[in-house]
Motif scaffolding. Structure first.
Motif, PDB file in Angstrom:
ATOM      1  N   TRP A  45      19.855  -0.791  -0.527  1.00 30.32           N
ATOM      2  CA  TRP A  45      19.078  -0.916  -1.918  1.00 30.32           C
ATOM      3  C   TRP A  45      20.276  -0.693  -3.112  1.00 30.32           C
ATOM      4  O   TRP A  45      19.772  -0.312  -3.995  1.00 30.32           O
ATOM      5  CB  TRP A  45      17.982  -0.984  -1.593  1.00 30.32           C
ATOM      6  N   SER A  57       7.266  -9.646   4.368  1.00 28.05           N
ATOM      7  CA  SER A  57       6.873 -10.579   2.340  1.00 28.05           C
ATOM      8  C   SER A  57       6.523  -8.996   1.836  1.00 28.05           C
ATOM      9  O   SER A  57       6.650  -8.920   0.381  1.00 28.05           O
ATOM     10  CB  SER A  57       5.872 -10.774   3.294  1.00 28.05           C
ATOM     11  N   TYR A  58       6.143  -8.426   2.397  1.00 29.78           N
ATOM     12  CA  TYR A  58       5.499  -6.746   0.850  1.00 29.78           C
ATOM     13  C   TYR A  58       6.907  -6.434   0.758  1.00 29.78           C
ATOM     14  O   TYR A  58       6.961  -6.042  -0.372  1.00 29.78           O
ATOM     15  CB  TYR A  58       4.530  -5.955   2.196  1.00 29.78           C
ATOM     16  N   ARG A 107      10.159  -7.592   0.379  1.00 31.31           N
ATOM     17  CA  ARG A 107      10.620  -8.957  -1.033  1.00 31.31           C
ATOM     18  C   ARG A 107       9.972  -8.548  -2.078  1.00 31.31           C
ATOM     19  O   ARG A 107      11.202  -8.576  -3.532  1.00 31.31           O
ATOM     20  CB  ARG A 107      10.116  -9.577  -0.416  1.00 31.31           C
ATOM     21  N   THR A 108       9.450  -7.792  -2.214  1.00 34.97           N
ATOM     22  CA  THR A 108       8.403  -7.366  -3.579  1.00 34.97           C
ATOM     23  C   THR A 108       7.719  -6.414  -4.423  1.00 34.97           C
ATOM     24  O   THR A 108       7.939  -5.694  -4.974  1.00 34.97           O
ATOM     25  CB  THR A 108       7.085  -8.821  -3.798  1.00 34.97           C
ATOM     26  N   HIS A 109       8.215  -5.500  -3.017  1.00 32.82           N
ATOM     27  CA  HIS A 109       8.164  -3.569  -3.896  1.00 32.82           C
ATOM     28  C   HIS A 109       9.057  -2.842  -3.203  1.00 32.82           C
ATOM     29  O   HIS A 109      10.315  -3.407  -2.206  1.00 32.82           O
ATOM     30  CB  HIS A 109       6.761  -3.160  -2.599  1.00 32.82           C
ATOM     31  N   ASN A 110       8.975  -1.540  -3.729  1.00 32.23           N
ATOM     32  CA  ASN A 110      10.444  -0.955  -4.562  1.00 32.23           C
ATOM     33  C   ASN A 110      10.495  -0.027  -3.326  1.00 32.23           C
ATOM     34  O   ASN A 110       9.470   0.882  -3.114  1.00 32.23           O
ATOM     35  CB  ASN A 110      10.955  -0.377  -4.819  1.00 32.23           C
TER      36      ASN A 110
END
Length: 221
Positions: free
Chosen positions: A113, A207-208, A210-213
């Motif tokens: 990341w 899923s989590y 993908r939308t949380h750092n």
């Protein structure tokens, strides 16, 4: 309130460390799920300095910081020890926990990341960290020997979260050809019934994240 309560977050590997340790000890506990974007007043009261999960409540008193909690669990409930009994082996286990938390996990996060300019260096660091863990597994099924121990619990990030992060980012750090022992360990640890019933479902974690750092996860201390 139950005698033992864990304030945790379902997607946090540090929270899951505590739950795994309690289950290995056969300790019954309740979980209070926290939203780390909006910590409850209870959490802030029990952990006024860190203000983060996990927090263990035992007989009404809080114990904070994930690795401190793990030592507390092992010292309070003597059956099924998760730390080695020999002082030298216990010191070695503490080293590997520190290595995982302070070297391995940050390197993996940056490799997957981080900004492009630091990814190459971080990828090499992540490789070196995984190689060190690979070498530590030689001649052993688990880091704890024949049974799951404290280093296995600390390395649970490698077993599940690393693979999820790799899938999301389209990278591959833990390759079977380069790390056959560590890859086998991942399969073995994820096959343990206590581990299976404690860790979050992989698809939900994907899923989590993908939308949380994931860098917002608290680090182990």
């Amino acid at each position: 309130m139950a005698e033992v309560v864990v304030y945790g977050a379902w997607a946090s590997p540090l929270s899951k460390r505590v739950e795994i340790a309690l289950k290995l000890k056969g300790v019954k506990y309740d979980v209070i799920e926290e939203d780390m974007s909006n910590p409850s007043l209870w959490l802030q009261n029990y952990s006024p300095i860190l203000k983060t999960v996990p927090v263990l409540i035992h007989e009404g008193d809080p114990v904070v910081a994930p690795n401190v909690i793990l030592e507390y669990i092992d010292e309070t409930w003597k059956g099924n020890p998760i730390f080695p009994q020999n002082p030298k082996d216990r010191a070695r286990a503490r080293f590997w926990i520190k290595f995982i938390d302070e070297k391995c996990v940050p390197a993996v996060m940056l490799a997957c990341w981080g900004r492009q300019m630091v990814q190459q260096m971080a990828t090499q660091e992540a490789y070196n960290c995984l190689k060190a863990l690979e070498d530590e597994l030689r001649g052993k099924k688990f880091f704890g020997g024949n049974n799951v121990g404290i280093v296995d619990i600390a390395a649970i990030f490698i077993a599940l979260w690393l693979g999820v992060i790799e899938e999301i980012n389209g990278v591959k750090l833990l390759m079977h050809e380069q790390f056959p022992l560590l890859s086998r360990w991942v399969n073995d640890i994820l096959s343990c019934s206590i581990i299976q019933e404690t860790l979050p479902p992989r698809d939900q974690l994907i899923s989590y994240l993908r939308t949380h750092n994931p860098n917002s996860f608290p680090q182990g201390t």
